[in-house]
Motif scaffolding. Structure first.
Motif, PDB file in Angstrom:
ATOM      1  N   UNK A 128       0.878  -1.167   0.000  1.00 27.42           N
ATOM      2  CA  UNK A 128       0.000   0.000   0.000  1.00 27.42           C
ATOM      3  C   UNK A 128       0.918   1.219   0.000  1.00 27.42           C
ATOM      4  N   UNK A 129       0.648   2.178  -0.870  1.00 25.89           N
ATOM      5  CA  UNK A 129       1.467   3.389  -0.933  1.00 25.89           C
ATOM      6  C   UNK A 129       2.940   3.077  -1.169  1.00 25.89           C
ATOM      7  N   UNK A 130       3.203   1.972  -1.840  1.00 27.62           N
ATOM      8  CA  UNK A 130       4.580   1.648  -2.199  1.00 27.62           C
ATOM      9  C   UNK A 130       5.378   0.944  -1.114  1.00 27.62           C
ATOM     10  N   UNK A 131       4.701   0.573  -0.022  1.00 34.88           N
ATOM     11  CA  UNK A 131       5.405  -0.067   1.097  1.00 34.88           C
ATOM     12  C   UNK A 131       4.791  -1.444   1.370  1.00 34.88           C
ATOM     13  N   UNK A 132       5.622  -2.464   1.440  1.00 38.41           N
ATOM     14  CA  UNK A 132       5.136  -3.819   1.747  1.00 38.41           C
ATOM     15  C   UNK A 132       4.456  -3.829   3.118  1.00 38.41           C
ATOM     16  N   UNK A 133       3.387  -4.590   3.241  1.00 36.43           N
ATOM     17  CA  UNK A 133       2.691  -4.713   4.529  1.00 36.43           C
ATOM     18  C   UNK A 133       3.641  -5.247   5.605  1.00 36.43           C
ATOM     19  N   UNK A 181     -16.142  -7.503   6.468  1.00 33.01           N
ATOM     20  CA  UNK A 181     -15.763  -6.852   7.729  1.00 33.01           C
ATOM     21  C   UNK A 181     -16.034  -7.760   8.931  1.00 33.01           C
ATOM     22  N   UNK A 182     -17.255  -8.309   8.927  1.00 34.64           N
ATOM     23  CA  UNK A 182     -17.703  -9.102  10.076  1.00 34.64           C
ATOM     24  C   UNK A 182     -16.941 -10.414  10.209  1.00 34.64           C
ATOM     25  N   UNK A 183     -16.567 -10.987   9.076  1.00 39.44           N
ATOM     26  CA  UNK A 183     -15.992 -12.330   9.140  1.00 39.44           C
ATOM     27  C   UNK A 183     -14.458 -12.313   9.063  1.00 39.44           C
ATOM     28  N   UNK A 184     -13.900 -11.342   8.331  1.00 40.53           N
ATOM     29  CA  UNK A 184     -12.436 -11.288   8.223  1.00 40.53           C
ATOM     30  C   UNK A 184     -11.870 -10.346   9.277  1.00 40.53           C
ATOM     31  N   UNK A 185     -12.779  -9.670   9.960  1.00 40.39           N
ATOM     32  CA  UNK A 185     -12.370  -8.806  11.069  1.00 40.39           C
ATOM     33  C   UNK A 185     -11.428  -7.698  10.601  1.00 40.39           C
ATOM     34  N   UNK A 186     -11.889  -6.937   9.625  1.00 41.33           N
ATOM     35  CA  UNK A 186     -11.060  -5.822   9.147  1.00 41.33           C
ATOM     36  C   UNK A 186     -11.941  -4.593   8.975  1.00 41.33           C
ATOM     37  N   UNK A 187     -11.329  -3.396   9.009  1.00 41.84           N
ATOM     38  CA  UNK A 187     -12.123  -2.170   8.882  1.00 41.84           C
ATOM     39  C   UNK A 187     -12.699  -2.012   7.471  1.00 41.84           C
ATOM     40  N   UNK A 188     -13.838  -1.333   7.399  1.00 41.46           N
ATOM     41  CA  UNK A 188     -14.518  -1.136   6.113  1.00 41.46           C
ATOM     42  C   UNK A 188     -13.602  -0.490   5.083  1.00 41.46           C
ATOM     43  N   UNK A 189     -12.849   0.497   5.494  1.00 43.14           N
ATOM     44  CA  UNK A 189     -12.086   1.243   4.478  1.00 43.14           C
ATOM     45  C   UNK A 189     -10.855   0.486   3.984  1.00 43.14           C
ATOM     46  N   UNK A 190     -10.635  -0.708   4.497  1.00 47.14           N
ATOM     47  CA  UNK A 190      -9.571  -1.560   3.948  1.00 47.14           C
ATOM     48  C   UNK A 190     -10.083  -2.400   2.777  1.00 47.14           C
ATOM     49  N   UNK A 191     -11.386  -2.362   2.559  1.00 39.74           N
ATOM     50  CA  UNK A 191     -11.992  -3.264   1.566  1.00 39.74           C
ATOM     51  C   UNK A 191     -12.298  -2.512   0.271  1.00 39.74           C
ATOM     52  N   UNK A 244      -6.539  -3.969   1.493  1.00 42.22           N
ATOM     53  CA  UNK A 244      -6.878  -5.394   1.511  1.00 42.22           C
ATOM     54  C   UNK A 244      -8.019  -5.624   2.488  1.00 42.22           C
ATOM     55  N   UNK A 245      -8.880  -6.537   2.263  1.00 48.58           N
ATOM     56  CA  UNK A 245      -8.995  -7.413   1.092  1.00 48.58           C
ATOM     57  C   UNK A 245      -9.419  -6.661  -0.183  1.00 48.58           C
ATOM     58  N   UNK A 246      -9.028  -7.265  -1.322  1.00 52.80           N
ATOM     59  CA  UNK A 246      -9.483  -6.793  -2.624  1.00 52.80           C
ATOM     60  C   UNK A 246     -10.468  -7.820  -3.166  1.00 52.80           C
ATOM     61  N   UNK A 247     -11.646  -7.327  -3.561  1.00 55.89           N
ATOM     62  CA  UNK A 247     -12.702  -8.217  -4.050  1.00 55.89           C
ATOM     63  C   UNK A 247     -12.978  -7.881  -5.511  1.00 55.89           C
ATOM     64  N   UNK A 248     -12.877  -8.871  -6.365  1.00 57.48           N
ATOM     65  CA  UNK A 248     -13.189  -8.686  -7.794  1.00 57.48           C
ATOM     66  C   UNK A 248     -14.435  -9.518  -8.118  1.00 57.48           C
ATOM     67  N   UNK A 249     -15.427  -8.870  -8.673  1.00 56.91           N
ATOM     68  CA  UNK A 249     -16.670  -9.569  -9.006  1.00 56.91           C
ATOM     69  C   UNK A 249     -16.895  -9.479 -10.516  1.00 56.91           C
TER      70      UNK A 249
END
Lengths: 61, 61, 61, 61, 61, 61
Positions: A53-58, F29-39, F1-6
């Protein structure tokens, strides 16, 4: 169809993935108006040094 | 967005990947005119028996 | 190989894409240590109503 | 180009993959009318707990 | 599963695509040993200014 | 991340897509336990002559 590909960081449990594919499938059925068995999901896990993200590995954050 | 997916043969070092995502991100920022943190990169490594060119597995060349 | 897939919002000019593929290719050559003609890039443009962040379509932001 | 990405369940032998890429390449050459060496194939294998149909993981069926 | 994604330059006729999906499906059935109706293919066409080889857009060659 | 392609057949309304990305994001969000803006979600629509099941184009069914 639809085909759903989810790329995410490795580390979720099988139970989390089980719930994820169940809920994502329901979400698409309800909104795209298609039968459950038309929906295929592929999960691909990536190590933290394979996502940036932003050019930096997680793995460097 | 942009989302960049890179499929390549396994074997690069983490240092190579670190430089790769840095430089690819800069290349896209400069030309697509978008902020660095809008750019996500996923690297997927493939074994040589999982890539083919002209109908021949890389592991057979 | 490598294969690079770039999904991004529509609207860049051909000149921007020309520069983008040139610079992304250079970035990968230099860091992954592979010849230029081994690198293929596919750009896929998406309308704003086909991309979402945080559950909201880009066209609604 | 064309670029062919095949996501499938893990477990095929190298011999099966060798035949698969040979035959898929021939199929595309003949029908899309392009030279063999323009065709790149990437195989990505997935564990059964990473694929779902109708909301159920393949590993649960 | 398997899921096959084919990215290629636009311009093939529907008849060519019809033959392509038929033959690619047969190729995978025979070699991966799976039933025809398990195989889904998505064709994505790209304009020549959306594909690059060696850092040069196909539309510039 | 996560990245979802449909990848799905064209024809859904913007309202359907709006609901789809909202619900799919919540499901992850609910199942992978990550914030909305990461998706991030990318929807790619395909014409019926660009999708095949069992070797037959959807437009021929």
């Amino acid at each position: 169809m639809p085909i759903v590909q989810i790329d995410m960081i490795e580390g979720r449990t099988t139970e989390q993935k089980r719930e994820m594919v169940k809920k994502v499938t329901e979400a698409i059925m309800q909104t795209a108006n298609c039968p459950a068995d038309a929906i295929t999901i592929v999960i691909r896990e990536a190590a933290k040094q394979h996502i940036a993200k932003a050019g930096i590995l997680m793995s460097d954050k």
